[in-house]
Design an enzyme around this catalytic site. Structure first.
Site, PDB file in Angstrom:
ATOM      1  N   GLU A 243       0.858  -1.339  -0.056  1.00  0.00           N
ATOM      2  CA  GLU A 243       0.054  -0.070  -0.039  1.00  0.00           C
ATOM      3  C   GLU A 243       0.795   1.364  -0.058  1.00  0.00           C
ATOM      4  O   GLU A 243       0.726   1.988  -0.731  1.00  0.00           O
ATOM      5  CB  GLU A 243      -0.929   0.081   1.435  1.00  0.00           C
ATOM      6  CG  GLU A 243      -1.976   1.072   1.208  1.00  0.00           C
ATOM      7  CD  GLU A 243      -2.766   1.138   2.226  1.00  0.00           C
ATOM      8  OE1 GLU A 243      -3.813  -0.036   2.283  1.00  0.00           O
ATOM      9  OE2 GLU A 243      -2.812   1.860   3.200  1.00  0.00           O
ATOM     10  N   ARG A 269      -0.914  34.113 -18.861  1.00  0.00           N
ATOM     11  CA  ARG A 269      -1.364  35.135 -18.058  1.00  0.00           C
ATOM     12  C   ARG A 269      -0.143  36.444 -18.001  1.00  0.00           C
ATOM     13  O   ARG A 269       1.084  36.151 -17.750  1.00  0.00           O
ATOM     14  CB  ARG A 269      -1.243  34.747 -16.509  1.00  0.00           C
ATOM     15  CG  ARG A 269      -1.462  35.653 -15.440  1.00  0.00           C
ATOM     16  CD  ARG A 269      -3.052  36.164 -15.405  1.00  0.00           C
ATOM     17  NE  ARG A 269      -3.236  36.897 -14.092  1.00  0.00           N
ATOM     18  CZ  ARG A 269      -4.309  37.686 -14.022  1.00  0.00           C
ATOM     19  NH1 ARG A 269      -5.247  37.778 -15.009  1.00  0.00           N
ATOM     20  NH2 ARG A 269      -4.458  38.126 -12.823  1.00  0.00           N
TER      21      ARG A 269
END
Length: 401
Positions: A243, A269
Site C-alpha cells: 500500500e 497570464r
C-alpha cells in the site's frame, strides 16, 4: 531497475489516462455530498483497473508492481477525482493483495475474481480510537468458538466502509500477547453482528467514503480467517509494504497534470506587460514542483521494483512520505501561481491541496513513515511490549484507512 517501458505498458498507461479523463465529471457536486460515483467505479472495473495485480487465473493480467505503478500514474494523470483513486487503491492494495498473498485456494476463488471485476468492494479495518499510528495496539477481540470465531470491537476511519461488501478485520486472540496475538479475518457485509455507519465529514478526499464498523459477537467461520492464527502482524506488514509503495502512484499523475496546467497559465497570464512565467518567482517555483515530482516518481518506482524483487527496504515508506509531502507542497505552490483564482473553491488547485493533506495521514502519518524507516536503518530499536498501550497522540493518533 529498468524503466524502459514496453509498448504494452505504454499503451496501458495511455489507455488509463484516457479513461481517467472520462471520470469525475461531477466531482464538485459529489464532494458536497461526500459520495463516490458508482458508475466511475464500474468503468474502472470494466477497464481492468481493479484486476491489475491479480494473476490470470483470477481474471487479472498479473502485472508486476512496477507496471502497476506506471499504469496507475496514467489513470491519475487523466482523472480529477482523487477520492476515487484512493478508494480504488484501498480496495486493491489493502484487500485484494492480502487475499492474493495469504488466502486459501478457496478464499481466492471466492473473492478475487469478484473483487477484480467490481462485483465486490473491499475495505480494510484496523484503526481504532486508541490504536491509530500504533496500529497493533488494538483491542478488538476474536474468541474461538468451535469452528467459528466471535469478533467484538469497533473500527473507525475505514475507507470504503459504507460501500464495502468484504472487510478484512484485524483482532487479537489474546490481548496479553500484544502484537503477536493479532489475527486477520474476512467478514462479509450482512454478517450478523456487523454494523456499518458512515464516518464524519472530511476536509478532503471526500469522494472516498469512509466509516465506522462495530462488531458485536460477530460470528465468522474459521474458514474465513485470513492466514494463520496470530499471523496478523505479518499480513499487515506485507499489506503496508504494497500500500505504501503504490497507493499514491495515481497522485504522481495528478501532480503532473497540475504542473502542466501551471505551465500553461504562466505562459498565458499577462501582468505588467509580460507573461508571469518570465518572473523568476513563478518560473523557479514551477521548476521546483517538477523536481519534487521526479523525486517522488523515482522513489515510487524503486519501492515497486523492490516489491517485485522480494527485497525488504525503506523505499515503501520513503515513497509514501515523499509523494505525500511533495503533493502538498506542489498544490500549495500551484495556488501561489494562480493567485486569487487558486484560492477559490471548486478549482483543481484548491481541491487537490485538500486531498493531498489526507495522504500525509493515511497508511501511517508522515512521522510514522520516518519512524519505521529509522527502525529499518537500525537507528532506533522497535519497542516490544507484552500488552497493548494507548497510541501516542503526537504521532497522529489515528491512521485513516
Amino acid at each position: 531497475m529498468n524503466l524502459d517501458w514496453t509498448e504494452e505498458q505504454r499503451a496501458l498507461h495511455e489507455r488509463l489516462r484516457d479513461l481517467g479523463e472520462k471520470l469525475g465529471e461531477e466531482v464538485a457536486a459529489r464532494e458536497r455530498s461526500q459520495s463516490l460515483e458508482p458508475g466511475d467505479w464500474q468503468r474502472c472495473a470494466e477497464a481492468g483497473v481493479l484486476a491489475l495485480p491479480l494473476p490470470q487465473e483470477y481474471g487479472g493480467p498479473g502485472l508486476s508492481p512496477l507496471a502497476c505503478a506506471y499504469a496507475l500514474e496514467g489513470l491519475g494523470h487523466g482523472c480529477r477525482d482523487n477520492g476515487l483513486l484512493i478508494a480504488l487503491g484501498a480496495h486493491m492494495w489493502a484487500v485484494e493483495l492480502p487475499v492474493r498473498e495469504f488466502g486459501t485456494p478457496e478464499q481466492k476463488r471466492r473473492y478475487l475474481p469478484a473483487l477484480g471485476d467490481g462485483r465486490l468492494v473491499g475495505a480494510h479495518a484496523i484503526t481504532e480510537a486508541e490504536a491509530g499510528s500504533d496500529a497493533l495496539a488494538l483491542t478488538a477481540r476474536a474468541r474461538r468458538d468451535g469452528d467459528t470465531y466471535l469478533l467484538s470491537g469497533t473500527k473507525r476511519f475505514v475507507t470504503n466502509a459504507p460501500i464495502a461488501d468484504l472487510f478484512i478485520v484485524h483482532a487479537t486472540v489474546d490481548p496479553g500477547l500484544g502484537f503477536t496475538g493479532v489475527t486477520a479475518f474476512l467478514v462479509e457485509r450482512g454478517q450478523e453482528g456487523l454494523t456499518v455507519e458512515p464516518g464524519p465529514e472530511k476536509t478532503g478526499l471526500r469522494t472516498a467514503p469512509w466509516g465506522e464498523i462495530t462488531l458485536q459477537d460477530c460470528r465468522v467461520p474459521a474458514s474465513r480467517r485470513l492466514g494463520a492464527e496470530k499471523q496478523g502482524s505479518r499480513i499487515l506488514a506485507r499489506t503496508m509494504a504494497w500500500e505504501r509503495s503504490l497507493i499514491l502512484a495515481p497522485m504522481l499523475g495528478t501532480m503532473r497534470r497540475q504542473i502542466e496546467d501551471c505551465v500553461a497559465h504562466a505562459r498565458s497570464r499577462v501582468q505588467f506587460g509580460r507573461t508571469i512565467g518570465r518572473n523568476d518567482a513563478v518560473s523557479h517555483r514551477i521548476v521546483d514542483m517538477r523536481v519534487r515530482l521526479e523525486e517522488a516518481r523515482l522513489l515510487t518506482y524503486r519501492a515497486a521494483w523492490d516489491l517485485e524483487q522480494g527485497i525488504s527496504s525503506v523505499f515503501p515508506e520513503a515513497a509514501q512520505l515523499r509523494t505525500s509531502e511533495a503533493a502538498v507542497q506542489t498544490f500549495l505552490d500551484a495556488m501561489q501561481v494562480y493567485g486569487g483564482l487558486g484560492y477559490t473553491t471548486g478549482t483543481d488547485a484548491e481541491r487537490n491541496l485538500r486531498d493531498a493533506l489526507g495522504t500525509r495521514i493515511s497508511s501511517g502519518t508522515s512521522d510514522m513513515q520516518r519512524r519505521v524507516m529509522a527502525e529499518k536503518m537500525g537507528i532506533t530499536a522497535r519497542a516490544r511490549r507484552a500488552a497493548p498501550a494507548r497510541s501516542a497522540g503526537g504521532e497522529g493518533g489515528g491512521d485513516a484507512r
